[in-house]
Scaffold this motif. Sequence first.
Motif, mmCIF file in Angstrom:
data_model
loop_
_atom_site.group_PDB
_atom_site.id
_atom_site.type_symbol
_atom_site.label_atom_id
_atom_site.label_comp_id
_atom_site.label_asym_id
_atom_site.label_seq_id
_atom_site.Cartn_x
_atom_site.Cartn_y
_atom_site.Cartn_z
ATOM 1 N N UNK A 71 62.122 28.576 -116.556
ATOM 2 C CA UNK A 71 62.850 29.480 -115.664
ATOM 3 C C UNK A 71 62.248 29.546 -114.270
ATOM 4 N N UNK A 72 61.000 29.087 -114.143
ATOM 5 C CA UNK A 72 60.321 29.217 -112.852
ATOM 6 C C UNK A 72 60.487 27.956 -112.009
ATOM 7 N N UNK A 73 60.845 28.166 -110.756
ATOM 8 C CA UNK A 73 60.911 27.080 -109.778
ATOM 9 C C UNK A 73 59.677 27.063 -108.882
ATOM 10 N N UNK A 74 59.021 28.229 -108.750
ATOM 11 C CA UNK A 74 57.937 28.358 -107.776
ATOM 12 C C UNK A 74 56.754 29.104 -108.390
ATOM 13 N N UNK A 75 55.555 28.583 -108.115
ATOM 14 C CA UNK A 75 54.307 29.281 -108.438
ATOM 15 C C UNK A 75 53.662 29.707 -107.117
ATOM 16 N N UNK A 76 53.434 31.006 -106.966
ATOM 17 C CA UNK A 76 52.845 31.565 -105.740
ATOM 18 C C UNK A 76 51.420 31.986 -106.069
ATOM 19 N N UNK A 77 50.426 31.235 -105.587
ATOM 20 C CA UNK A 77 49.023 31.435 -105.965
ATOM 21 C C UNK A 77 48.279 32.096 -104.820
ATOM 22 N N UNK A 78 47.867 33.341 -105.031
ATOM 23 C CA UNK A 78 47.257 34.161 -103.986
ATOM 24 C C UNK A 78 45.921 34.734 -104.480
ATOM 25 N N UNK A 79 44.826 34.213 -104.010
ATOM 26 C CA UNK A 79 44.710 33.180 -102.997
ATOM 27 C C UNK A 79 43.639 32.184 -103.439
ATOM 28 N N UNK A 80 43.651 31.009 -102.818
ATOM 29 C CA UNK A 80 42.626 30.023 -103.152
ATOM 30 C C UNK A 80 41.297 30.374 -102.480
ATOM 31 N N UNK A 81 41.322 31.317 -101.560
ATOM 32 C CA UNK A 81 40.058 31.833 -101.012
ATOM 33 C C UNK A 81 39.272 32.525 -102.119
ATOM 34 N N UNK A 82 39.938 33.398 -102.868
ATOM 35 C CA UNK A 82 39.298 34.079 -103.997
ATOM 36 C C UNK A 82 39.048 33.096 -105.129
ATOM 37 N N UNK A 83 39.972 32.168 -105.330
ATOM 38 C CA UNK A 83 39.796 31.158 -106.370
ATOM 39 C C UNK A 83 38.520 30.355 -106.129
ATOM 40 N N UNK A 84 38.242 30.042 -104.879
ATOM 41 C CA UNK A 84 37.022 29.313 -104.551
ATOM 42 C C UNK A 84 35.767 30.084 -104.925
ATOM 43 N N UNK A 85 35.823 31.401 -104.791
ATOM 44 C CA UNK A 85 34.664 32.222 -105.156
ATOM 45 C C UNK A 85 34.466 32.245 -106.671
ATOM 46 N N UNK A 86 35.579 32.338 -107.401
ATOM 47 C CA UNK A 86 35.487 32.293 -108.865
ATOM 48 C C UNK A 86 34.920 30.956 -109.324
ATOM 49 N N UNK A 87 35.378 29.887 -108.671
ATOM 50 C CA UNK A 87 34.915 28.552 -109.028
ATOM 51 C C UNK A 87 33.422 28.407 -108.745
ATOM 52 N N UNK A 88 32.978 28.875 -107.583
ATOM 53 C CA UNK A 88 31.562 28.726 -107.227
ATOM 54 C C UNK A 88 30.671 29.557 -108.141
ATOM 55 N N UNK A 89 31.146 30.728 -108.530
ATOM 56 C CA UNK A 89 30.384 31.554 -109.463
ATOM 57 C C UNK A 89 30.190 30.815 -110.783
ATOM 58 N N UNK A 90 31.224 30.136 -111.247
ATOM 59 C CA UNK A 90 31.140 29.352 -112.478
ATOM 60 C C UNK A 90 30.219 28.152 -112.291
ATOM 61 N N UNK A 91 30.332 27.488 -111.154
ATOM 62 C CA UNK A 91 29.530 26.288 -110.891
ATOM 63 C C UNK A 91 28.030 26.590 -110.875
ATOM 64 N N UNK A 92 27.665 27.760 -110.388
ATOM 65 C CA UNK A 92 26.239 28.109 -110.308
ATOM 66 C C UNK A 92 25.590 28.252 -111.683
ATOM 67 N N UNK A 93 26.392 28.362 -112.735
ATOM 68 C CA UNK A 93 25.844 28.506 -114.091
ATOM 69 C C UNK A 93 25.855 27.186 -114.864
ATOM 70 N N UNK A 94 26.340 26.118 -114.240
ATOM 71 C CA UNK A 94 26.443 24.836 -114.924
ATOM 72 C C UNK A 94 25.164 24.008 -114.752
ATOM 73 N N UNK A 95 24.921 23.039 -115.659
ATOM 74 C CA UNK A 95 23.691 22.227 -115.579
ATOM 75 C C UNK A 95 23.531 21.501 -114.247
#
Length: 287
Positions: A110-134
Amino acid sequence: MSLPILTAEQRSRERKGIKCVLLGRSGEGKTTLLKTLDTHSTMFMDLEAGDLAVQDWEGDTIRPSTWTEFRNFAVYLGGPNPALRDDQVYSKGHYQAVCEKYGDPSALDKYDTYFIDSITVLGRLCFQWCKSQPQAFSEKTGKPDTRGAYGLHGQEMIAALTHLQHARGKNVVFVAILEERVDDFNRKIYQPQIDGSKTGLEMPGIVDEVITLASLPDEEGNLRRTFVCQTLNPYGYPAKDRSGRLDLFEPPHLGRLFHKIRTAERQPVTFDDPTLKTPTAETQKDA
C-alpha cells in the motif's frame, strides 16, 4: 534461455521510485513536508521522535530506536539483496528472519513512499553501535580506536542507504539537517549534518534528487520557503536533479515535485558550447 533484455517500452511501463535527499536548516520545516504526501500511501519512519509538527498527520509511523532495529526495517522495506550470503545483513536469510518477526511483507504494498526523518539522527545511532564493535578497538592494545569506528560507520551508513535506494517502485525521502560552516578562505560551505565525512560525500551519488529547503526572498523581498533543485544555484546550496525535469526553484511540496518528475517533459540537453569555435585552417595554422 534468451538474454533478459528490457525494451524501452517495458522500461517506460515500470513504476520508478524516486530517491531523494531533503536538506534544510533546523526549524526550516522539513518534517512538515510530510503533510504534502498522500496519507494512505506514505510510511513515516520517525527517528527523531520529533513528530510534534505533524501530530495531526493521519498516516502510519514506525520508530526504530537502535541501529540494529533500523537495519531490520531497511531489509523489510527494501527486500533482500540476492548478491549477499545468507549470514550477511540485508541478505535473503536476514530478510526471511525479519519477515518471520514482522509478518507478511505484502502489507507494504500500500505504500508508495518512505519518509525517513532523519539520517542525521540515524548517523548518531549508527556511530553509537559502531563504537561497540570489534573494529572500534585496537587489536594490539584493546583500547578504543576512533578511526576504526568511523571507518565502520561509513561502511554501515552507505550500505543502508544503498539498500533502500534499491527499493524498486518506492519513493524514499531521506531528511537531513543542513549544516553551514566557513572554510579557510572565509567562504560559506553547506553540507549534510551527519557523523563522519564518508556518508555526506557519497550520498549524492546514491540518490536521484538532492533538494535543499531554504527561505529565499521573493520579488517583494519577503522570505518564502523554496526548494532549490539544481546544482548550479546562486546560493551554493547542495542540489541535484537527475530527472532533468525540475526548475532551479520549485514550490515546497513533495507530492507536486514527484508528480512533475514523473510527468513533465524532460528539459533538452545540449552539448554545444557557444564559447567554443570550430577550428579553421587559419586558426590551426596560427596554433
